[in-house]
Design a protein around this motif. Structure first.
Motif, short mmCIF file in Angstrom:
data_model
loop_
_atom_site.label_atom_id
_atom_site.label_comp_id
_atom_site.label_asym_id
_atom_site.label_seq_id
_atom_site.Cartn_x
_atom_site.Cartn_y
_atom_site.Cartn_z
N ALA A 170 0.82 -1.21 0.00
CA ALA A 170 0.00 0.00 0.00
C ALA A 170 0.86 1.26 0.00
N VAL A 171 1.92 1.25 0.79
CA VAL A 171 2.82 2.40 0.87
C VAL A 171 3.54 2.61 -0.47
N ARG A 172 3.97 1.51 -1.08
CA ARG A 172 4.61 1.60 -2.40
C ARG A 172 3.66 2.22 -3.42
N GLN A 173 2.41 1.78 -3.41
CA GLN A 173 1.43 2.35 -4.32
C GLN A 173 1.25 3.84 -4.07
N GLU A 174 1.31 4.25 -2.81
CA GLU A 174 1.14 5.67 -2.49
C GLU A 174 2.27 6.51 -3.09
N VAL A 175 3.48 5.99 -3.04
CA VAL A 175 4.60 6.73 -3.64
C VAL A 175 4.37 6.90 -5.14
N PHE A 176 3.88 5.85 -5.79
CA PHE A 176 3.57 5.96 -7.21
C PHE A 176 2.37 6.89 -7.45
N ARG A 177 1.42 6.89 -6.52
CA ARG A 177 0.27 7.79 -6.64
C ARG A 177 0.74 9.24 -6.57
N ILE A 178 1.63 9.52 -5.65
CA ILE A 178 2.18 10.87 -5.53
C ILE A 178 2.91 11.26 -6.80
N SER A 179 3.63 10.30 -7.39
CA SER A 179 4.45 10.57 -8.57
C SER A 179 3.64 10.75 -9.84
N SER A 180 2.35 10.51 -9.77
CA SER A 180 1.51 10.64 -10.96
C SER A 180 0.31 11.54 -10.70
N LEU A 181 -0.64 11.07 -9.91
CA LEU A 181 -1.83 11.86 -9.62
C LEU A 181 -1.51 13.04 -8.70
N GLY A 182 -0.74 12.78 -7.65
CA GLY A 182 -0.45 13.83 -6.68
C GLY A 182 0.30 14.99 -7.29
N ILE A 183 1.34 14.69 -8.05
CA ILE A 183 2.22 15.74 -8.59
C ILE A 183 1.55 16.52 -9.73
N SER A 184 0.45 15.97 -10.27
CA SER A 184 -0.25 16.67 -11.36
C SER A 184 -1.41 17.51 -10.85
N GLY A 185 -1.77 17.34 -9.58
CA GLY A 185 -2.92 18.08 -9.07
C GLY A 185 -4.24 17.48 -9.50
N PHE A 186 -4.25 16.17 -9.76
CA PHE A 186 -5.44 15.49 -10.24
C PHE A 186 -6.64 15.69 -9.32
N ASP A 187 -6.41 15.68 -8.01
CA ASP A 187 -7.54 15.78 -7.08
C ASP A 187 -7.73 17.17 -6.49
N THR A 188 -7.01 18.17 -7.00
CA THR A 188 -7.26 19.56 -6.61
C THR A 188 -7.30 20.43 -7.87
N PRO A 189 -8.16 20.10 -8.84
CA PRO A 189 -8.14 20.83 -10.12
C PRO A 189 -8.57 22.28 -10.01
N VAL A 190 -9.31 22.63 -8.95
CA VAL A 190 -9.80 24.00 -8.82
C VAL A 190 -8.87 24.84 -7.94
N SER A 191 -8.56 24.34 -6.75
CA SER A 191 -7.73 25.11 -5.81
C SER A 191 -6.26 25.08 -6.17
N GLY A 192 -5.80 23.97 -6.77
CA GLY A 192 -4.39 23.84 -7.14
C GLY A 192 -3.45 23.80 -5.94
N THR A 193 -3.92 23.25 -4.82
CA THR A 193 -3.12 23.25 -3.58
C THR A 193 -2.30 21.96 -3.40
N PHE A 194 -2.15 21.18 -4.46
CA PHE A 194 -1.55 19.85 -4.32
C PHE A 194 -0.12 19.86 -3.84
N LEU A 195 0.66 20.86 -4.21
CA LEU A 195 2.06 20.90 -3.76
C LEU A 195 2.15 21.10 -2.25
N GLN A 196 1.14 21.73 -1.67
CA GLN A 196 1.09 21.89 -0.21
C GLN A 196 0.67 20.58 0.48
N GLU A 197 0.00 19.71 -0.27
CA GLU A 197 -0.52 18.47 0.32
C GLU A 197 0.46 17.30 0.26
N ILE A 198 1.34 17.31 -0.73
CA ILE A 198 2.26 16.18 -0.91
C ILE A 198 3.10 15.90 0.33
N PRO A 199 3.60 16.92 1.07
CA PRO A 199 4.34 16.61 2.30
C PRO A 199 3.55 15.75 3.29
#
Length: 604
Positions: A170-199
């Motif tokens: 599960a943790v490995r998948q999360e790192v890949f999730r961050i590297s794809s969906l997280g880093i693109s802002g997939f789940d914050t398309p309006v606010s664009g706050t994803f870089l603040q959330e990745i930490p």
């Protein structure tokens, strides 16, 4: 399973238990027995408790008509708290996760041709950015739905067993999730706050690894992982502007390094694999590795498994006119290798030399998607090959007649017998060898791939700027997901998305294209009308003209269409357009840089 969201919690518990029983019993290999990781579960329950408390606080603030800025700040706190436990919810409760942080689009029950109302954090984001007081009751309603999902998390993690190899997976998948969906802002398309959330996502990864570690890794892999996460967080804190962030540097210099250390941690802790077939190979250090992807995750079943022998036989048949009715056309007639297996025409030509309805899509990387053809009418490549062969306008072949020809050909007969150990060739075997060949058409050897594997000179300065724009300002990566650059959603790659763009008949963007796409097969589902599969952008430089209708002659025309906001941006009335209609405000130079980057996706 999605229907379960309509039923009481005990059904979730029943299904969770059933899934875990199947998870272990389906394999012949005895699974290692781990002690239930109670401390990990307690941390998830604790984080979820904070999540629920913050939601209730936001409900009170909304009820009291608090200022928009205060509401947005509290909402961001809720999202950050969720990110701490995202790794666990997404892995152990994926169906609940879809309604907690899925896209703000209806969930579609394809078999029943119905839509389920979207809910969760992304729906709420649209309500808070901006916030309008007249929507107060709706906001509270959706926040209460979120509390129900929080209760589901709490109840499930009190009863399910969480083992060490599952937690690592599960943790490995999360790192890949961050590297794809997280880093693109997939789940914050309006606010664009994803870089603040990745930490917070990385913090959840670190804390969990520390919980499951022993002395075997503490001063080795774990120490290195903690250092890399700290380094990544420091970079993220320096710049949270999505339009100027250096994605081209951050992914290989930080996220890939974290991912590459995880196999070392696994080995030092002697954690065995979770024995299920997944799209990402268990030994892939990153999903940019040469052999990261497992084609068998996209086949209909075990008997369809990929092999070099099947690929070789499929290649012969792909180029053999025996597959057409009059022996006058083969697959390569419309899928030319030099053109990335397209034909270079706006629309392919029929056997009678008449224009067909759509553009021939590339077969490169077609094996890594769930849904073939522009309208996704076939689930897999096996179904796709049969559809094309039997189509009276394309090859007008008869599978039974073709089998008779093959069974009379000694070389083909011997080849099929060697692979399938059967006396007579069957239809599914013919489909399977053709599909296997198409699955082999994924080289993963572009300049972009080389760059992500550590060769910093593989991409030019313009291409690096283009990639940064692709992920950031232009928001291309929220639909064309890295690293496949198609609509197959990482990190599990179990679903391929379609989009409604509002495409015109050509690059003049004056007349709306009336092709219903996937909607033709789901007439009562409004969101699917005029929707089409999100294709890969790999080798896009070789596959002009573009879109499902071939109406856009150049990548410049395509980028101008997106820059304007799709069909709505050109004045078309499209109620269900999934592409944001907000203009991107890209300059000509920025568009040129993005196009230059896309050239770096060409296989060598």
């Amino acid at each position: 399973m999605k229907k379960l969201s309509k039923y009481p919690v005990f059904l979730f518990l029943y299904c969770a238990a059933a899934l875990f029983i199947l998870y272990y019993c389906k394999n012949e290999k005895p699974q290692p027995v781990y002690e239930d990781l109670g401390s990990v579960k307690q941390e998830i329950i604790k984080t979820n408790s904070a999540f629920e408390k913050q939601i209730n606080e936001l409900i009170n603030l909304v009820s009291e008509d608090a200022d928009e800025k205060i509401l947005q700040e509290k909402f961001q706190e809720i999202r950050k708290t969720y990110k701490k436990m995202e790794w666990a919810v997404e892995y152990f409760l994926p169906h609940s996760a879809r309604f907690i942080n899925g896209a703000a689009l209806p969930e579609i029950e394809m078999d029943e041709h119905t839509e389920i109302e979207p809910e969760g954090l992304q729906v709420l984001e649209e309500m808070f950015y901006p916030y309008e007081k007249e929507n107060k009751d709706e906001v509270i309603r959706f926040l209460k739905k979120l509390i129900n999902k929080s209760n589901t998390i709490a109840t499930n993690f009190q009863v399910i067993t969480v083992s060490k190899n599952q937690v690592f997976d599960a943790v490995r998948q999360e790192v890949f999730r961050i590297s794809s969906l997280g880093i693109s802002g997939f789940d914050t398309p309006v606010s664009g706050t994803f870089l603040q959330e990745i930490p917070y996502s990385l913090g959840g990864v670190q804390q969990t690894l520390q919980q499951i570690s022993t002395e075997q890794s503490k001063n080795k892999a774990l120490k290195a992982i903690v250092a890399e996460i700290s380094s990544a967080i420091a970079v993220l804190k320096k710049n949270t502007d999505k339009n100027t962030f250096d994605y081209a540097g951050f992914i290989p210099d930080h996220l890939n390094k974290i991912a590459a250390l995880l196999p070392e941690f696994k080995n030092q802790e002697q954690i065995p694999d979770v024995e299920v077939t997944t799209a990402l190979n268990k030994d892939a250090a990153t999903f940019f590795a040469k052999n990261a992807f497992n084609p068998n995750a996209f086949t209909p079943g075990k008997e369809f498994a990929y092999s070099d022998e099947k690929v070789g036989l499929g290649r012969q048949l792909f180029n053999d006119k025996i597959l057409s009715n009059n022996n006058n056309r083969n697959c390569a007639s419309c899928h030319i290798p030099e053109k990335a297996f397209t034909d270079g025409l706006a629309k392919s030509m029929s056997l009678e030399n008449a224009e067909l309805a759509r553009n021939a899509p590339s077969l490169n990387y077609a094996g890594f998607q769930h849904g073939q053809f522009w309208d996704m009418r076939k689930d897999d490549l096996e179904g796709q090959s049969a559809d094309v062969i039997s189509n009276k306008e394309e090859m007008h072949g008869d599978l039974n007649v073709i089998l008779a020809k093959i069974n009379q050909d000694k070389k083909y007969q011997q080849a099929f017998q060697k692979i399938y150990h059967s006396q007579k060739t069957e239809v599914w075997q013919l489909q399977n060898v053709l599909a296997s060949y198409i699955r082999s058409l994924a080289a993963f050897n572009s300049d972009f791939d080389e760059y992500m594997r550590g060769n910093k000179s593989a991409m030019t300065a313009n291409q690096k700027r283009g990639f940064n724009l692709f992920v950031g300002k232009a928001q291309c990566a929220i639909c064309h997901f890295v690293p496949l650059f198609n609509g197959t959603v990482p990190p599990t790659f179990k679903k391929t998305e379609q989009e409604v763009l509002g495409v015109a008949v050509n690059g003049d963007n004056k007349v709306f294209d009336r092709d219903l796409g996937r909607g033709k097969f789901h007439e009562t589902v409004a969101t699917l009308q005029h929707s089409f599969k999100t294709p890969t952008l790999r080798n896009i430089n070789k596959t002009a003209p573009y879109m499902h209708n071939g109406g856009y002659k150049t990548l410049k025309e395509v980028m101008n269409f997106y820059n304007k906001g799709g069909g709505k941006g050109f004045g078309f009335t499209i109620e269900n357009q999934t592409l944001s209609d907000a203009p991107l405000h890209l300059t000509d130079k920025e568009i040129d840089d993005i196009i230059d980057f896309m050239k770096a996706l060409d296989d060598r």
